[in-house]
Motif scaffolding. Structure first.
Motif, PDB file in Angstrom:
ATOM      1  N   TYR A 108      -3.565   5.319  11.742  1.00 17.04           N
ATOM      2  CA  TYR A 108      -2.340   4.598  11.360  1.00 17.04           C
ATOM      3  C   TYR A 108      -2.192   4.625   9.836  1.00 17.04           C
ATOM      4  O   TYR A 108      -3.146   4.967   9.123  1.00 17.04           O
ATOM      5  N   PRO A 109      -1.018   4.202   9.312  1.00  9.97           N
ATOM      6  CA  PRO A 109      -0.881   4.112   7.854  1.00  9.97           C
ATOM      7  C   PRO A 109      -1.979   3.222   7.263  1.00  9.97           C
ATOM      8  O   PRO A 109      -2.313   2.180   7.849  1.00  9.97           O
ATOM      9  N   GLN A 110      -2.530   3.646   6.130  1.00 12.59           N
ATOM     10  CA  GLN A 110      -3.657   2.891   5.563  1.00 12.59           C
ATOM     11  C   GLN A 110      -3.280   1.466   5.169  1.00 12.59           C
ATOM     12  O   GLN A 110      -4.114   0.577   5.192  1.00 12.59           O
ATOM     13  N   THR A 111      -2.027   1.273   4.748  1.00 10.38           N
ATOM     14  CA  THR A 111      -1.557  -0.093   4.480  1.00 10.38           C
ATOM     15  C   THR A 111      -0.207  -0.285   5.168  1.00 10.38           C
ATOM     16  O   THR A 111       0.647   0.597   5.114  1.00 10.38           O
ATOM     17  N   SER A 112      -0.044  -1.424   5.808  1.00  9.73           N
ATOM     18  CA  SER A 112       1.250  -1.745   6.426  1.00  9.73           C
ATOM     19  C   SER A 112       1.718  -3.101   5.924  1.00  9.73           C
ATOM     20  O   SER A 112       0.906  -4.008   5.719  1.00  9.73           O
ATOM     21  N   MET A 113       3.032  -3.211   5.762  1.00 13.05           N
ATOM     22  CA  MET A 113       3.627  -4.482   5.360  1.00 13.05           C
ATOM     23  C   MET A 113       4.289  -5.104   6.589  1.00 13.05           C
ATOM     24  O   MET A 113       4.885  -4.395   7.404  1.00 13.05           O
ATOM     25  N   PHE A 114       4.182  -6.410   6.702  1.00 13.45           N
ATOM     26  CA  PHE A 114       4.761  -7.087   7.870  1.00 13.45           C
ATOM     27  C   PHE A 114       4.971  -8.555   7.529  1.00 13.45           C
ATOM     28  O   PHE A 114       4.591  -9.025   6.454  1.00 13.45           O
ATOM     29  N   ASP A 115       5.554  -9.257   8.486  1.00  7.88           N
ATOM     30  CA  ASP A 115       5.827 -10.678   8.318  1.00  7.88           C
ATOM     31  C   ASP A 115       4.931 -11.413   9.327  1.00  7.88           C
ATOM     32  O   ASP A 115       5.001 -11.129  10.525  1.00  7.88           O
ATOM     33  N   VAL A 119       1.184 -10.589   4.543  1.00  5.12           N
ATOM     34  CA  VAL A 119       2.232  -9.570   4.499  1.00  5.12           C
ATOM     35  C   VAL A 119       1.656  -8.150   4.496  1.00  5.12           C
ATOM     36  O   VAL A 119       2.390  -7.192   4.667  1.00  5.12           O
ATOM     37  N   ALA A 120       0.346  -8.015   4.259  1.00  4.35           N
ATOM     38  CA  ALA A 120      -0.245  -6.673   4.178  1.00  4.35           C
ATOM     39  C   ALA A 120      -1.479  -6.594   5.066  1.00  4.35           C
ATOM     40  O   ALA A 120      -2.231  -7.564   5.191  1.00  4.35           O
ATOM     41  N   SER A 121      -1.653  -5.436   5.686  1.00  7.08           N
ATOM     42  CA  SER A 121      -2.874  -5.237   6.474  1.00  7.08           C
ATOM     43  C   SER A 121      -3.246  -3.760   6.400  1.00  7.08           C
ATOM     44  O   SER A 121      -2.482  -2.946   5.885  1.00  7.08           O
ATOM     45  N   ASP A 122      -4.418  -3.428   6.939  1.00  2.00           N
ATOM     46  CA  ASP A 122      -4.847  -2.033   6.845  1.00  2.00           C
ATOM     47  C   ASP A 122      -4.905  -1.366   8.217  1.00  2.00           C
ATOM     48  O   ASP A 122      -4.638  -1.985   9.245  1.00  2.00           O
ATOM     49  N   ASP A 123      -5.269  -0.078   8.206  1.00  2.00           N
ATOM     50  CA  ASP A 123      -5.221   0.706   9.448  1.00  2.00           C
ATOM     51  C   ASP A 123      -6.285   0.284  10.466  1.00  2.00           C
ATOM     52  O   ASP A 123      -6.092   0.427  11.670  1.00  2.00           O
ATOM     53  N   GLU A 124      -7.374  -0.281   9.966  1.00  2.00           N
ATOM     54  CA  GLU A 124      -8.397  -0.780  10.907  1.00  2.00           C
ATOM     55  C   GLU A 124      -7.806  -1.917  11.745  1.00  2.00           C
ATOM     56  O   GLU A 124      -8.069  -2.046  12.942  1.00  2.00           O
ATOM     57  N   ILE A 125      -6.976  -2.722  11.094  1.00  2.00           N
ATOM     58  CA  ILE A 125      -6.366  -3.860  11.791  1.00  2.00           C
ATOM     59  C   ILE A 125      -5.354  -3.376  12.816  1.00  2.00           C
ATOM     60  O   ILE A 125      -5.270  -3.891  13.926  1.00  2.00           O
ATOM     61  N   HIS A 126      -4.617  -2.329  12.446  1.00  2.00           N
ATOM     62  CA  HIS A 126      -3.656  -1.779  13.414  1.00  2.00           C
ATOM     63  C   HIS A 126      -4.418  -1.276  14.653  1.00  2.00           C
ATOM     64  O   HIS A 126      -3.975  -1.427  15.790  1.00  2.00           O
ATOM     65  N   ARG A 127      -5.587  -0.707  14.428  1.00  2.00           N
ATOM     66  CA  ARG A 127      -6.400  -0.215  15.552  1.00  2.00           C
ATOM     67  C   ARG A 127      -6.872  -1.381  16.431  1.00  2.00           C
ATOM     68  O   ARG A 127      -6.929  -1.274  17.651  1.00  2.00           O
ATOM     69  N   THR A 165     -10.153 -16.263   1.793  1.00  2.00           N
ATOM     70  CA  THR A 165     -10.065 -15.144   0.850  1.00  2.00           C
ATOM     71  C   THR A 165      -8.806 -15.287   0.007  1.00  2.00           C
ATOM     72  O   THR A 165      -7.714 -15.400   0.594  1.00  2.00           O
ATOM     73  N   PRO A 166      -8.900 -15.247  -1.317  1.00  2.00           N
ATOM     74  CA  PRO A 166      -7.654 -15.191  -2.090  1.00  2.00           C
ATOM     75  C   PRO A 166      -6.878 -13.949  -1.640  1.00  2.00           C
ATOM     76  O   PRO A 166      -7.491 -12.910  -1.363  1.00  2.00           O
ATOM     77  N   PRO A 167      -5.551 -14.022  -1.542  1.00  2.00           N
ATOM     78  CA  PRO A 167      -4.817 -12.941  -0.863  1.00  2.00           C
ATOM     79  C   PRO A 167      -4.587 -11.677  -1.684  1.00  2.00           C
ATOM     80  O   PRO A 167      -3.843 -10.802  -1.247  1.00  2.00           O
ATOM     81  N   PHE A 168      -5.252 -11.533  -2.848  1.00  2.00           N
ATOM     82  CA  PHE A 168      -4.894 -10.438  -3.768  1.00  2.00           C
ATOM     83  C   PHE A 168      -5.086  -9.039  -3.180  1.00  2.00           C
ATOM     84  O   PHE A 168      -4.462  -8.096  -3.628  1.00  2.00           O
ATOM     85  N   ILE A 169      -6.005  -8.885  -2.224  1.00  2.00           N
ATOM     86  CA  ILE A 169      -6.152  -7.546  -1.635  1.00  2.00           C
ATOM     87  C   ILE A 169      -5.696  -7.554  -0.165  1.00  2.00           C
ATOM     88  O   ILE A 169      -6.004  -6.627   0.591  1.00  2.00           O
ATOM     89  N   GLY A 170      -4.987  -8.616   0.221  1.00  2.00           N
ATOM     90  CA  GLY A 170      -4.398  -8.655   1.562  1.00  2.00           C
ATOM     91  C   GLY A 170      -5.423  -8.528   2.670  1.00  2.00           C
ATOM     92  O   GLY A 170      -5.260  -7.707   3.582  1.00  2.00           O
TER      93      GLY A 170
END
Ligand SMILES: Cc1cc2nc3c(=O)[nH]c(=O)nc-3n(C[C@H](O)[C@H](O)[C@H](O)COP(=O)(O)OP(=O)(O)OC[C@H]3O[C@@H](n4cnc5c(N)ncnc54)[C@H](O)[C@@H]3O)c2cc1C
Length: 526
Positions: A102-109, A50-58, A290-295
């Motif tokens: 991009y936004p440093q953290t993004s929420m998604f499905d 549900v969460a990702s970072d701006d590097e992933i958006h890139r 990876t445990p998902p605690f830091i997405g």
């Protein structure tokens, strides 16, 4: 060995999860053909990431779905650590304008993202996704093409591939086939994951909350307009969903409340001991859990895909140096291990924080979070620089190698364009001022461009970044990671002998979906 040429493809990708499909897209956009073999006919429907970072958006931008991802995601303000009574102990803020543009953290499905990826892949003639197919054997990974066997409704089949990407998830057959075993990073817990749709007044902020409660650690976040995610470590009790999430809803609430799913997962921390055998590679959950605690589980997988695909393209399509492929595991494994360890540390902060000493630790953490810049640094540390190696020339006076170049908007023919689109898909030398003739000659001899940041028309981000890194120029890889720097005041790269042969290719690239605009080439290539 006899190989049926009709059954031969450059790349077979095992698994059409988000990592496999992204890898196929990245290859397709560079003109590399692939066949993706997937057990299921459609996207796995249950929400996971549900969460990702701006590097992933890139990276998704590089895969051609940056805009589509923006349309299905929303920026989050960061991550908070709460105590058992939901008081904020520490807050890690995220901005909407991260280093990667991009936004440093993004929420998604996740199923929505997978749908976007598959739709994009359906439009690429270079790749074919075969669903309802069970891969039954891979290899052995010899020097020639690799045999992949699979079964579908019509019987048993085989393919021969120049490379096989094992993107087949946690129970990877590919990992087994290359003789890989898990290195256990000592975290294993059962958690309950609950996704709820409601228009009710859920108490929340626009970010992720980690409840540090030894008795009942939990994660909570708003995923989209009316969708919420809770994760609770399983305890002794048998509480209902409504009982578990009662602290977030008014006691009297009896409006709409749709439990989309309630599932138990075992969260694990593991890294495969080997990620490659010959031309067979592991990516994503097949290589690390990876445990998902830091997405970050999926994020690590997409980084794998980005790291490997440009190297594989050069080797398969341009006769690039085979040693490029050795750097995949040596760069990605330590990075992924670091991320897994951070996630485990977050698990510790959530579960080990209620004893006497923990009160002190919490105060120290909260105080640290108020130091200007520290939380930003902590955020960046989620994705640390790549370690030194043949494609990352680190050393004294060199801060930038292994880190990403920022991605500001630049101007192409007067049109605002994201930097990566303007750079195209190749290596680039970025200079702070007009490149010296020797630098231009070097770039020429390597078949790459030297661009002065002043000609790119950005808002000054690139010049400031070079200044802060005490660099007069940087050599950027196709994945925008700094490979080498020209320290301020020097004239030439000093270690070209170490890397020039790795950049050498005997064939020109197939024009990619990201070929740099001609006007930019005209105006900035000297
Ligand atoms: C509750 C939860 C929350 C999470 N939250 C986050 C988060 O917020 N952020 C984040 O970054 N990550 C998160 N993750 C992790 C993320 O979901 C995974 O890392 C991601 O799905 C891994 O993608 P993948 O493509 O590597 O593997 P998968 O998604 O597992 O895909 C593997 C595919 O391979 C196919 N396959 C396997 N074997 C075969 C075979 N023999 N033949 C044919 N096909 C085969 C499978 O059917 C599957 O489709 C979370 C995970 C969970 C469980």
């Amino acid at each position: 060995m006899t190989v049926d040429e009709a059954a031969r493809v450059p790349v077979v990708i095992v698994g059409a999860g988000p990592v496999g499909v992204t890898a196929a897209l990245l290859l397709a956009r560079r003109g590399v053909r692939s066949v993706v073999l997937e057990r299921h006919r459609d996207v796995y429907p249950l929400p996971r990431a549900v969460a990702s970072d701006d590097e992933i958006h890139r990276i998704l931008q590089a895969a051609g779905v940056g805009e589509e991802f923006a349309a299905i995601s929303r920026p989050a303000q960061g991550l908070r650590l709460l105590d058992a009574r939901h008081r904020v102990m520490a807050e890690f803020r995220r901005t909407e304008h991260g280093h990667h543009g991009y936004p440093q953290t993004s929420m998604f499905d996740q199923p929505e993202l997978e749908r976007v990826l598959r739709d994009a892949l359906a439009g690429r003639p270079e790749s074919q996704l075969r669903g309802g197919v069970e891969v039954t054997g891979i290899g052995p990974a010899s020097t020639g093409p690799v045999r992949v066997t699979y079964r579908d409704g019509t019987g048993d089949h085989e393919l021969w591939a120049d490379a096989v990407l094992g993107c087949d998830g946690a129970n990877s057959l590919t990992r087994e086939a290359i003789g890989g075993v898990w290195e256990d990073l000592r975290f294993e817990e059962r958690w309950k994951v609950i996704d709820v749709d409601t228009t009710g007044p859920v108490r929340c902020w626009e970010g992720v909350d980690q409840v540090c409660d030894r008795a009942r650690p939990a994660t909570f976040m708003r995923v989209s307009e009316n969708r919420y995610r809770w994760e609770f470590r399983l305890g002794e009790g048998q509480e209902t969903v409504r009982e578990l999430i009662a602290p977030w809803l008014p006691p009297s609430y009896d409006g709409d409340f749709d439990v989309v799913r309630e599932t138990e997962y075992t969260f694990r921390a593991r890294v495969a001991d080997r990620w490659r055998s010959g031309r067979v590679f592991l990516l994503g959950d097949a290589a690390h859990l990876t445990p998902p605690f830091i997405g970050q589980g999926l994020c690590s997988g997409l980084r794998d895909a980005y790291n490997l695909t440009w190297k594989l393209t050069r080797v398969l399509q341009q006769d690039g140096d085979e040693r490029l492929l050795d750097t995949y595991e040596s760069e990605r494994k330590p990075h992924a291990r670091h991320v897994v360890r951070l996630a485990v540390a977050m698990g510790w902060a959530m579960t080990g924080g209620q004893d006497g000493a923990a009160a002190f630790r919490r105060r120290a953490l909260a105080a640290a979070c108020r130091i200007p810049g520290l939380t930003e640094l902590a955020g960046r540390d989620l994705s640390p620089p790549l370690t030194a190696g043949p494609l990352v020339r680190r050393g004294a006076r060199r801060r930038l190698p292994g880190t990403h170049c920022p991605q500001p908007w630049v101007s192409v023919d007067g049109r605002p364009t994201r930097l990566d689109e303007a750079l195209g898909d190749s290596f680039t030398v970025l200079t702070a001022s007009d490149p010296a003739p020797s630098l231009t000659a070097l770039a020429h001899s390597l078949g790459i461009r030297a661009l002065c940041v002043a000609d790119l028309g950005d808002d000054g981000t690139l010049a400031a970044w070079l200044r802060a890194g005490r660099a007069d120029a940087v050599l950027l890889r196709p994945d925008r990671i700094v490979m080498d720097v020209l320290p301020a005041g020097s004239h030439d790269f000093t270690s070209t002998a170490a890397w020039a042969s790795l950049l050498h290719t005997t064939r020109s690239p197939v024009p990619s979906a990201r070929t740099a605009p001609k006007s930019l080439l005209r105006s900035t290539t000297r």
